[in-house]
Design a protein around this motif. Sequence first.
Motif, PDB file in Angstrom:
ATOM      1  N   THR A 247      -1.828  10.444 -12.215  1.00 33.64           N
ATOM      2  CA  THR A 247      -0.485  10.296 -12.774  1.00 33.64           C
ATOM      3  C   THR A 247       0.316  11.537 -12.405  1.00 33.64           C
ATOM      4  O   THR A 247      -0.229  12.515 -11.873  1.00 33.64           O
ATOM      5  N   ASP A 248       1.598  11.514 -12.723  1.00 35.46           N
ATOM      6  CA  ASP A 248       2.411  12.693 -12.442  1.00 35.46           C
ATOM      7  C   ASP A 248       1.950  13.893 -13.258  1.00 35.46           C
ATOM      8  O   ASP A 248       2.126  15.048 -12.855  1.00 35.46           O
ATOM      9  N   ALA A 249       1.328  13.638 -14.411  1.00 37.63           N
ATOM     10  CA  ALA A 249       0.857  14.740 -15.256  1.00 37.63           C
ATOM     11  C   ALA A 249      -0.446  15.354 -14.740  1.00 37.63           C
ATOM     12  O   ALA A 249      -0.791  16.477 -15.118  1.00 37.63           O
ATOM     13  N   THR A 250      -1.181  14.639 -13.892  1.00 39.29           N
ATOM     14  CA  THR A 250      -2.476  15.133 -13.406  1.00 39.29           C
ATOM     15  C   THR A 250      -2.455  15.487 -11.924  1.00 39.29           C
ATOM     16  O   THR A 250      -3.491  15.828 -11.354  1.00 39.29           O
ATOM     17  N   LYS A 251      -1.284  15.407 -11.301  1.00 38.17           N
ATOM     18  CA  LYS A 251      -1.224  15.598  -9.850  1.00 38.17           C
ATOM     19  C   LYS A 251      -1.670  16.990  -9.413  1.00 38.17           C
ATOM     20  O   LYS A 251      -2.068  17.175  -8.256  1.00 38.17           O
ATOM     21  N   ALA A 252      -1.646  17.958 -10.325  1.00 37.21           N
ATOM     22  CA  ALA A 252      -2.064  19.308  -9.965  1.00 37.21           C
ATOM     23  C   ALA A 252      -3.549  19.382  -9.648  1.00 37.21           C
ATOM     24  O   ALA A 252      -3.994  20.302  -8.964  1.00 37.21           O
ATOM     25  N   TRP A 253      -4.331  18.405 -10.156  1.00 33.59           N
ATOM     26  CA  TRP A 253      -5.768  18.446  -9.899  1.00 33.59           C
ATOM     27  C   TRP A 253      -6.366  17.139  -9.413  1.00 33.59           C
ATOM     28  O   TRP A 253      -7.343  17.139  -8.671  1.00 33.59           O
ATOM     29  N   SER A 254      -5.804  15.983  -9.804  1.00 39.38           N
ATOM     30  CA  SER A 254      -6.492  14.714  -9.517  1.00 39.38           C
ATOM     31  C   SER A 254      -6.540  14.360  -8.037  1.00 39.38           C
ATOM     32  O   SER A 254      -7.392  13.582  -7.608  1.00 39.38           O
ATOM     33  N   ARG A 255      -5.620  14.910  -7.240  1.00 41.86           N
ATOM     34  CA  ARG A 255      -5.603  14.607  -5.807  1.00 41.86           C
ATOM     35  C   ARG A 255      -6.130  15.770  -4.962  1.00 41.86           C
ATOM     36  O   ARG A 255      -6.027  15.751  -3.747  1.00 41.86           O
ATOM     37  N   THR A 256      -6.688  16.779  -5.620  1.00 41.07           N
ATOM     38  CA  THR A 256      -7.215  17.905  -4.872  1.00 41.07           C
ATOM     39  C   THR A 256      -8.547  17.542  -4.227  1.00 41.07           C
ATOM     40  O   THR A 256      -9.259  16.635  -4.669  1.00 41.07           O
ATOM     41  N   GLN A 257      -8.900  18.276  -3.190  1.00 40.33           N
ATOM     42  CA  GLN A 257     -10.181  18.035  -2.532  1.00 40.33           C
ATOM     43  C   GLN A 257     -11.334  18.330  -3.471  1.00 40.33           C
ATOM     44  O   GLN A 257     -12.368  17.660  -3.444  1.00 40.33           O
ATOM     45  N   GLY A 258     -11.125  19.361  -4.337  1.00 43.18           N
ATOM     46  CA  GLY A 258     -12.177  19.701  -5.287  1.00 43.18           C
ATOM     47  C   GLY A 258     -12.508  18.548  -6.211  1.00 43.18           C
ATOM     48  O   GLY A 258     -13.688  18.241  -6.443  1.00 43.18           O
ATOM     49  N   PHE A 259     -11.479  17.897  -6.748  1.00 41.00           N
ATOM     50  CA  PHE A 259     -11.750  16.771  -7.642  1.00 41.00           C
ATOM     51  C   PHE A 259     -12.298  15.574  -6.863  1.00 41.00           C
ATOM     52  O   PHE A 259     -13.202  14.875  -7.338  1.00 41.00           O
ATOM     53  N   THR A 260     -11.777  15.325  -5.679  1.00 40.39           N
ATOM     54  CA  THR A 260     -12.272  14.220  -4.860  1.00 40.39           C
ATOM     55  C   THR A 260     -13.759  14.375  -4.586  1.00 40.39           C
ATOM     56  O   THR A 260     -14.539  13.417  -4.713  1.00 40.39           O
ATOM     57  N   ASP A 261     -14.174  15.577  -4.254  1.00 36.84           N
ATOM     58  CA  ASP A 261     -15.596  15.833  -3.997  1.00 36.84           C
ATOM     59  C   ASP A 261     -16.421  15.643  -5.267  1.00 36.84           C
ATOM     60  O   ASP A 261     -17.518  15.067  -5.235  1.00 36.84           O
ATOM     61  N   TYR A 262     -15.879  16.141  -6.401  1.00 32.13           N
ATOM     62  CA  TYR A 262     -16.563  15.974  -7.692  1.00 32.13           C
ATOM     63  C   TYR A 262     -16.744  14.491  -8.020  1.00 32.13           C
ATOM     64  O   TYR A 262     -17.828  14.050  -8.401  1.00 32.13           O
ATOM     65  N   ALA A 263     -15.670  13.718  -7.873  1.00 29.88           N
ATOM     66  CA  ALA A 263     -15.721  12.292  -8.214  1.00 29.88           C
ATOM     67  C   ALA A 263     -16.730  11.552  -7.348  1.00 29.88           C
ATOM     68  O   ALA A 263     -17.513  10.727  -7.840  1.00 29.88           O
ATOM     69  N   ARG A 264     -16.720  11.840  -6.070  1.00 28.96           N
ATOM     70  CA  ARG A 264     -17.663  11.167  -5.169  1.00 28.96           C
ATOM     71  C   ARG A 264     -19.107  11.526  -5.484  1.00 28.96           C
ATOM     72  O   ARG A 264     -20.016  10.719  -5.291  1.00 28.96           O
ATOM     73  N   ARG A 265     -19.299  12.720  -6.012  1.00 31.65           N
ATOM     74  CA  ARG A 265     -20.643  13.205  -6.279  1.00 31.65           C
ATOM     75  C   ARG A 265     -21.208  12.672  -7.591  1.00 31.65           C
ATOM     76  O   ARG A 265     -22.413  12.343  -7.665  1.00 31.65           O
ATOM     77  N   VAL A 266     -20.383  12.568  -8.628  1.00 30.95           N
ATOM     78  CA  VAL A 266     -20.941  12.310  -9.962  1.00 30.95           C
ATOM     79  C   VAL A 266     -20.419  11.050 -10.656  1.00 30.95           C
ATOM     80  O   VAL A 266     -21.047  10.581 -11.613  1.00 30.95           O
ATOM     81  N   LEU A 267     -19.286  10.484 -10.232  1.00 33.59           N
ATOM     82  CA  LEU A 267     -18.766   9.297 -10.912  1.00 33.59           C
ATOM     83  C   LEU A 267     -19.289   8.023 -10.239  1.00 33.59           C
ATOM     84  O   LEU A 267     -19.230   7.913  -9.017  1.00 33.59           O
ATOM     85  N   PRO A 268     -19.790   7.064 -11.008  1.00 35.61           N
ATOM     86  CA  PRO A 268     -20.288   5.835 -10.410  1.00 35.61           C
ATOM     87  C   PRO A 268     -19.290   5.134  -9.495  1.00 35.61           C
ATOM     88  O   PRO A 268     -19.684   4.562  -8.473  1.00 35.61           O
ATOM     89  N   LEU A 269     -17.997   5.144  -9.829  1.00 38.82           N
ATOM     90  CA  LEU A 269     -17.000   4.519  -8.965  1.00 38.82           C
ATOM     91  C   LEU A 269     -16.388   5.497  -7.972  1.00 38.82           C
ATOM     92  O   LEU A 269     -15.582   5.102  -7.126  1.00 38.82           O
ATOM     93  N   GLY A 270     -16.726   6.760  -8.080  1.00 39.74           N
ATOM     94  CA  GLY A 270     -16.414   7.714  -7.044  1.00 39.74           C
ATOM     95  C   GLY A 270     -14.968   8.119  -6.864  1.00 39.74           C
ATOM     96  O   GLY A 270     -14.605   8.690  -5.834  1.00 39.74           O
ATOM     97  N   ARG A 271     -14.122   7.885  -7.862  1.00 39.58           N
ATOM     98  CA  ARG A 271     -12.694   8.209  -7.707  1.00 39.58           C
ATOM     99  C   ARG A 271     -12.014   8.222  -9.062  1.00 39.58           C
ATOM    100  O   ARG A 271     -12.577   7.748 -10.061  1.00 39.58           O
ATOM    101  N   ALA A 272     -10.778   8.718  -9.076  1.00 42.29           N
ATOM    102  CA  ALA A 272      -9.926   8.592 -10.261  1.00 42.29           C
ATOM    103  C   ALA A 272      -9.244   7.232 -10.241  1.00 42.29           C
ATOM    104  O   ALA A 272      -9.175   6.557  -9.202  1.00 42.29           O
ATOM    105  N   GLY A 273      -8.729   6.811 -11.393  1.00 43.41           N
ATOM    106  CA  GLY A 273      -8.074   5.519 -11.498  1.00 43.41           C
ATOM    107  C   GLY A 273      -6.600   5.581 -11.156  1.00 43.41           C
ATOM    108  O   GLY A 273      -5.979   6.639 -11.201  1.00 43.41           O
ATOM    109  N   GLU A 274      -6.041   4.430 -10.843  1.00 41.30           N
ATOM    110  CA  GLU A 274      -4.602   4.278 -10.666  1.00 41.30           C
ATOM    111  C   GLU A 274      -4.021   3.736 -11.981  1.00 41.30           C
ATOM    112  O   GLU A 274      -4.691   2.965 -12.679  1.00 41.30           O
ATOM    113  N   PRO A 275      -2.795   4.124 -12.354  1.00 41.53           N
ATOM    114  CA  PRO A 275      -2.237   3.694 -13.642  1.00 41.53           C
ATOM    115  C   PRO A 275      -2.330   2.187 -13.911  1.00 41.53           C
ATOM    116  O   PRO A 275      -2.589   1.780 -15.049  1.00 41.53           O
ATOM    117  N   ARG A 276      -2.143   1.381 -12.889  1.00 41.74           N
ATOM    118  CA  ARG A 276      -2.190  -0.078 -13.101  1.00 41.74           C
ATOM    119  C   ARG A 276      -3.561  -0.535 -13.615  1.00 41.74           C
ATOM    120  O   ARG A 276      -3.681  -1.611 -14.222  1.00 41.74           O
TER     121      ARG A 276
END
Length: 261
Positions: A192-221
């Motif tokens: 979201t616009d409130a999380t853009k400082a971290w949710s689209r960073t490479q650090g978070f992308t790598d974290y999500a792929r490593r530990v989240l079953p779906l491997g990513r953050a969600g889209e608002p819809r």
Amino acid sequence: MISMDLSGKVAVVTGGSRGLGLAISQGLARAGASVAIASRKIETCEAVAAEIVAAGGQASAHAFHAGRWADCDRLFAEVTERWGGAQILVNNAGKSPVAPSSVETSEELYDMVFAVNLKSVFRLSALFGAQMKAAGSGAIVNISSTGTLRPDPSFAPYAAAKTGVSLYTTTFAQEFGPEVRVNTVMPGPFHTDATKAWSRTQGFTDYARRVLPLGRAGEPREIVGAVLYLVSDLAAFTTGACIKVDGGHSIAKSGDGPPPS
């Protein structure tokens, strides 16, 4: 017939002009509800309401600060005057600022986090819940956070406040049942616009792929389906429940630490 058709119902969405709240407002409108959009910036609320009306729906805009008791009372009065009351309330407004450390957390920041995340949930649920109960039916959905399940020192006050939101779900489900159903949706990491400082960073992308079953953050819809289910007849036997919409964040692999922020 059981369906997700919300025609003839009025829905109030706090924080409804941006992020998850915007997606929820739009989703409720598409399902046929008239939507009262409440947020701090009235111009943004008016723009969203105009888009809904232009698409053939009905909406109203309301200036609203979630941390102010008087604003809750005024919003209730405005919605009752404009629409005759509401059958749906989505307590979505919230804020999650962080401090460098717990010892550096100011009293002002602490009080603001609790006021914005908890005060309107209590007051609006009390006002609209009593109105719905008197009318014979209604549904309240509180938006919490998986941060309550995986708390970290960097956002302890926020996690504590959101834990209180879940507690309010339980108590109001008892107070206003059986006429009114009260449930929680617990989002995980979303873009979201409130999380853009971290949710689209490479650090978070790598974290999500490593530990989240779906491997990513969600889209608002992707939050909308859970809310529509809980406010519709499909959830007629569901109250006091919590639906996690988090890509598996709540069951993320242990030992990998919190997501980068």
